[in-house]
Design a protein around this motif. Sequence first.
Motif, short mmCIF file in Angstrom:
data_model
loop_
_atom_site.label_atom_id
_atom_site.label_comp_id
_atom_site.label_asym_id
_atom_site.label_seq_id
_atom_site.Cartn_x
_atom_site.Cartn_y
_atom_site.Cartn_z
N ASN A 106 -9.91 -8.06 -5.16
CA ASN A 106 -8.52 -8.09 -4.71
C ASN A 106 -7.62 -8.72 -5.78
O ASN A 106 -6.51 -8.23 -6.04
CB ASN A 106 -8.42 -8.85 -3.39
CG ASN A 106 -6.99 -9.07 -2.94
OD1 ASN A 106 -6.53 -10.20 -2.84
ND2 ASN A 106 -6.26 -7.98 -2.70
N ASP A 140 -9.99 1.21 -6.65
CA ASP A 140 -10.04 1.47 -5.20
C ASP A 140 -11.44 1.93 -4.77
O ASP A 140 -11.92 1.56 -3.69
CB ASP A 140 -9.01 2.54 -4.83
CG ASP A 140 -7.58 2.01 -4.87
OD1 ASP A 140 -7.41 0.78 -4.90
OD2 ASP A 140 -6.65 2.84 -4.89
N ASN A 195 -5.10 0.93 -0.87
CA ASN A 195 -6.22 1.80 -1.25
C ASN A 195 -5.82 3.27 -1.18
O ASN A 195 -5.24 3.73 -0.19
CB ASN A 195 -7.43 1.54 -0.35
CG ASN A 195 -8.70 2.11 -0.92
OD1 ASN A 195 -8.99 3.28 -0.74
ND2 ASN A 195 -9.45 1.28 -1.65
N GLU A 225 -5.84 -4.89 0.31
CA GLU A 225 -6.57 -3.73 -0.21
C GLU A 225 -6.41 -2.52 0.70
O GLU A 225 -6.31 -1.39 0.24
CB GLU A 225 -8.05 -4.08 -0.41
CG GLU A 225 -8.31 -5.04 -1.56
CD GLU A 225 -7.64 -4.60 -2.86
OE1 GLU A 225 -7.82 -3.46 -3.29
OE2 GLU A 225 -6.89 -5.41 -3.44
N VAL A 272 -13.80 -0.98 -4.39
CA VAL A 272 -13.61 -1.65 -3.10
C VAL A 272 -14.36 -0.89 -2.00
O VAL A 272 -15.03 -1.49 -1.14
CB VAL A 272 -12.11 -1.78 -2.77
CG1 VAL A 272 -11.89 -2.16 -1.31
CG2 VAL A 272 -11.46 -2.81 -3.70
#
Lengths: 555, 121
Positions: free
Chosen positions: A379, A348, A504, A500, A351
């Motif tokens: 992803n 996470d 997240n 996402e 990202v």
Amino acid sequence: MSGAVSLEALTEHIVTANYPRAADTFCALLKEGHRLLDVVRVAIDTTAPYVQAPSHIMPKGDGTFRGVNYDHTVLGWRASWRLTPHLPDPARLLPMTQAMWYVPQGLDVWDQVLCEFPGHYARDQEKCDEREAAQTPERAAGLPGPTGTNTRTGGRFDGPAWRPPKVHFEDHPPLRVGSPQERLERMWWAIMTGERVEGYRLFLGLAEEPEYRTRLKDTILMAGIIDLQETIIQRGSFQNIGHKALRARAMLDLADTLGWENAHGVFYTVVPDLGCTPRFHELWALTSNLLPMEFRNWQELKRANTAPLTEREVDEVVDVINWGQPGDVVALITELLRRGRALLAIADAIVIAFVHNEIHVMEHPNAFFTPGHAFDYCNVVNHWLRTYDNPHQAKALYFEAVFVNDVLRANMLFPRDPAMALKSPKVHAREMEQQSERELLVTLAQAIDMQDAPRALAAVDEYLARTGEREALIATLCYAASKVQNDPHVARKCASSIEEYRHNSTHRKDDILRGWTKYLARAVRRSTDLGCYRLFRQHFLGERGRHERPLPLNA
Amino acid sequence: MSELREAWKLRNSLAAALEQALDWVGREIQRASVEELIDFCGSFSPGRAAGPEWVSSFDRFVELLWQHADPAVIAQLEAAFRARGPLWAPIANAFSPEHGARLRARDWRAPGARRPAVVLR
């Protein structure tokens, strides 16, 4: 447009690369009551033989080579389908119409790059019409050339095709010899070593056995994920920017949607290409050496590591991925694993590191294109981590972190262009404060249409600060994205961002929505034409010949 | 606290070193011919650069150039890179008078600071 409305006509329009007719027929079939997924299946089955490439590098005859693009038709179908739940009727049919509009433009990519078949690569990337015009005296003089021209755009590489697309990989029967475990291992090895026929046949045999489906899905995703270049810097076309993983994920989503018994066309589209040349396993080699050296329990890390990242550690991930070198990135991931941080918590943060760059650093429209692939790759990796249980999953953190760092460093190779500098969204802050939440969404949609990134970001910043509502915002972004034609990357970015955002675990998850907004309002577009959007409105909103203006959302 | 004191001493030493480095770069910019500056700018191209970090320092070089170089020299740089075609437009745009004006407008020094604020990367 007029003509016969039937699945046979749709098939004909697809293989002749006649994309406006194919999309028109697609819409007409839906209006006649055909089931959406039945029509999608016919389209996928039709294209499957024509989307393979002999290789993704092509010898140029002088000892050098060039890249050959990956099929994107299957990515368009999967991503568009993922957007439909976020849109009201009939808007939910717009992304699917876009997928159909794209499909006939994406066949026989190998011949497109050789200017021997029409499609968007031949038309836009290779500029085949211009190249041909420069070589043909009649064309240079503005007269019809020996092969005729297309009246729609004046270029024959816009289609329709003058010959059928080529089949570069024949279909094959399933291979069912051996135990499922043996076949899974053989399939994995066949894909890694480029034995495309054997890998494909073994996959088809295993796909028939529902009791092994989860393991098959896990294995095929891993096969796609681990085939990733170590760097794109100074590698030209010798990279795949995550396409093997992206296509594996698309295949599994579509197979689950259509039903595995109906998904042969999807398998034929994707599996043979997983073993296609070039294949990159340097990062697999790196992680296969590094993890056992550092962790005696490397296969157990997913269960053993459960701690979240601190805010400071998220900052560290953002800093190192954005500004560190590959060795720094590898060291940081190892250190976080040593501290007992959970795999998904690290994923996470990766990202968030990506969207930090998207929001604060990327400016030039071209700067979003390759990094967008890295985000979509993250992803896929994160979906694999969330959905399956595989002893190799800790390795995937290194893959995604190195990939993101690499594409951001590759952007750094091009000096910033002051002429492309963006104003701060803050210049619009006062204006946004005066707007209602509904008005902010309209402003956001209009700013995306106009590619006004500072204004779009100001609208989304104000909206995110004002309310915890997110569904109408997501619908607005999906609809704005769905107007963009000829480009499955846009829908894919939407699908990745939504997934996402949903998963997240950091306190910065709204940054994913900000990054998505900036991508839509700034990233280079393959087309600014609204032909497909116009077609959709004519079919589903009963409008003919009206000038396009942003649609109010009914969400 | 002794560690913090030592760290702060190092920080102050590096600040002094950075000031010396910036002075040196400034003097070299003033001393360089147009051809030498063009050649140096070429070292930021992807094919010649030592790596992405070297290229990304180009913005910082441009800031120093606008501080130290004669505007007529910068105009020659702009013309030279403009003539190379669209691929070099980002470099040429860095030498446009508009960009120079923007950089000067944002030049800022903290009260008591010897020099304008320096962005390192």
